[in-house]
Write a protein that holds these residues in place. Structure first.
Motif, mmCIF file in Angstrom:
data_model
loop_
_atom_site.group_PDB
_atom_site.id
_atom_site.type_symbol
_atom_site.label_atom_id
_atom_site.label_comp_id
_atom_site.label_asym_id
_atom_site.label_seq_id
_atom_site.Cartn_x
_atom_site.Cartn_y
_atom_site.Cartn_z
ATOM 1 N N ASN A 48 0.562 -1.205 -0.049
ATOM 2 C CA ASN A 48 -0.073 0.196 0.119
ATOM 3 C C ASN A 48 0.776 1.243 0.048
ATOM 4 O O ASN A 48 0.290 2.483 -0.096
ATOM 5 C CB ASN A 48 -1.026 0.037 1.340
ATOM 6 C CG ASN A 48 -0.225 -0.186 2.395
ATOM 7 O OD1 ASN A 48 0.571 -0.989 2.602
ATOM 8 N ND2 ASN A 48 -0.818 0.665 3.432
ATOM 9 N N GLU A 59 0.754 5.701 3.055
ATOM 10 C CA GLU A 59 -0.605 6.000 2.285
ATOM 11 C C GLU A 59 -1.588 6.856 2.574
ATOM 12 O O GLU A 59 -2.144 7.655 1.984
ATOM 13 C CB GLU A 59 -1.351 4.313 2.839
ATOM 14 C CG GLU A 59 -2.849 4.588 2.148
ATOM 15 C CD GLU A 59 -3.619 3.317 2.892
ATOM 16 O OE1 GLU A 59 -4.554 3.536 3.482
ATOM 17 O OE2 GLU A 59 -3.167 2.014 2.810
ATOM 18 N N VAL A 64 -4.668 -4.038 2.844
ATOM 19 C CA VAL A 64 -3.862 -3.815 1.315
ATOM 20 C C VAL A 64 -4.929 -4.146 0.319
ATOM 21 O O VAL A 64 -4.935 -3.482 -0.791
ATOM 22 C CB VAL A 64 -2.687 -4.839 1.237
ATOM 23 C CG1 VAL A 64 -2.055 -4.553 0.010
ATOM 24 C CG2 VAL A 64 -1.639 -4.363 2.376
ATOM 25 N N ARG A 67 -7.162 -1.001 -0.504
ATOM 26 C CA ARG A 67 -6.596 0.083 -0.184
ATOM 27 C C ARG A 67 -7.542 1.303 -1.008
ATOM 28 O O ARG A 67 -7.936 0.864 -2.097
ATOM 29 C CB ARG A 67 -5.102 0.123 -0.379
ATOM 30 C CG ARG A 67 -4.962 -0.362 -1.867
ATOM 31 C CD ARG A 67 -3.326 -0.835 -2.172
ATOM 32 N NE ARG A 67 -3.127 -1.774 -3.004
ATOM 33 C CZ ARG A 67 -1.959 -2.232 -3.549
ATOM 34 N NH1 ARG A 67 -0.954 -1.460 -3.351
ATOM 35 N NH2 ARG A 67 -1.848 -3.303 -4.287
#
Length: 411
Positions: free
Chosen positions: A65, A318, A395, A398
């Motif tokens: 991510n 992220e 993940v 995301r």
């Protein structure tokens, strides 16, 4: 490359930006945000209280991510060249015997690589095209001005006080954040494991750059994590037991182990041989809100992680990427809506990952041989896939905002 630039030059460059941004803290989160905003044509002011970047830090593990931020910076090739894929995870008993080796690569292959990189080399990746920062600068106060602006008082390295107006102030100054107080974050939730440990570098005696290993001992923890060309080592235990220093504790660990293969032996030696290894206190932090009346908190300043799941740096990147995306094309009128939407989407994800790290800490940072034996019985059947299942789901899910805060496609 981080380049020291005067505060005056940074302020002059952003004079005509549609949103004038101040980023406080040139760590992973702050650099990621500043560089992404610069890629989008803005000129955020980036400052850090350190006087230089002489100590770049130690090892990091990055989940996929983090890839979106790196890709948006056009730095993916550089990232792959300076990092190594973490392909396998090995868990050892409290006496040093191998209990299981699980494939990390297979766990995440659908979404990308889990990669090891030193913090210094990650900063090199993020700043490959240059990154202006004013070192030795701090924010002492923030006051409300007209039209939604905030006036920040900044103190430069020579003690000069500068007052400047910004539309957005971002506190990204780490787990010991001062900006939490400046921005009025209020009560902070902290989990203190009462453990600590030393961090150092070692040579890879086995020459296996894809293998990470952890030994969960009875009252100690030894972790070995590959990066390019070397191993990051963590050796820790209950904080009071570390008072005798790294050499004495390293010998205590040796005395408790029935077998210590060359790779782990070299890791323990590296801690003992380091004249001044970094001592890491294992606690975390969480604020109730990220978007505050006078600014926002980002990365470890908003949610500082225990290192138990290897996800903190990726979640910080992220969050920075998501914030940059929400600010893309936003002006002063739409700023509050963009920030509110960013927190609505990102904070639950980060806090979920943080909770997973806390859960693993309760399992890892224990003492006593009976507890260690019971833990190993459980871990014979608890795979890495099961332990990191919540992280893998994050993940897989995301966010990928295709629209800006005004409901129009991002450019």
């Amino acid at each position: 490359m981080l380049t020291h630039t005067s505060l005056a030059a940074q302020l002059a460059a952003q004079r005509d930006d549609p949103v004038r941004v101040l980023v406080v803290g040139a760590g992973i989160a702050g650099i990621t945000l500043a560089q992404l905003l610069r890629r989008d044509g803005l000129h955020p002011v980036l400052i850090d209280r350190a006087h230089d970047d002489a100590h770049p830090g130690y090892m990091l593990a990055l989940l996929p991510n983090a890839d979106a931020a790196i890709a948006d910076l056009g730095a993916m090739d550089r990232y792959r060249a300076l990092s190594v894929p973490l392909e396998r995870y090995r868990f050892r008993s409290h006496r040093g015997r191998i209990l299981r080796t699980d494939p990390l690569g297979a766990l995440l292959q659908t979404y990308g690589d889990y990669r090891g990189i030193s913090r210094g080399e990650l900063i090199e990746v993020l700043t490959d095209e240059g990154c202006e920062v004013t070192f030795g600068a701090t924010v002492t106060s923030v006051a409300r001005a007209g039209g939604g602006e905030r006036t920040a008082e900044l103190i430069t390295a020579d003690g000069t006080a500068v007052h400047a107006r910004f539309d957005l102030i971002v506190g990204a100054d780490g787990i010991r954040s001062r900006m939490r107080d400046v921005l009025g974050a209020g009560e902070i939730e902290v989990v203190d494991t009462h453990w600590a440990g030393w961090v150092a570098w070692a040579e890879d005696a086995d020459g296996d750059p894809g293998l990470g290993e952890e030994l969960w001992g009875a009252g100690f923890f030894l972790g070995v994590y590959p990066v390019r060309g070397r191993l990051g080592v963590f050796l820790g235990g209950p904080a009071p037991e570390l008072a005798g220093g790294p050499r004495r504790f390293a010998q205590t660990v040796r005395d408790r182990l029935a077998e210590l293969p060359p790779r782990l032996s070299a890791a323990v030696d590296a801690i003992a041989a380091d004249d001044d290894p970094y001592l890491w206190h294992l606690d975390d932090a969480r604020v109730r809100r990220w978007v505050l009346p006078d600014g926002v908190l980002l990365g470890d300043a908003a949610a500082g992680f225990l290192p138990t799941a290897g996800v903190g740096a990726a979640m910080a990147m992220e969050s920075a990427w998501m914030l940059a995306r929400m600010l893309r094309g936003t002006d002063r009128r739409m700023l509050h809506g963009a920030l509110t939407e960013w927190e609505r989407i990102e904070r639950p994800r980060v806090e979920s990952a943080q909770q997973n790290s806390r859960t693993l800490a309760r399992l890892m940072f224990r003492r006593g041989r009976v507890i260690a034996w019971l833990r190993e019985v459980a871990l014979r059947v608890l795979t890495v896939r099961a332990a990191l299942g919540p992280i893998v789901r994050l993940v897989a899910e995301r966010p990928d905002p295709g629209f800006g805060s005004a409901g129009r496609p991002d450019s």
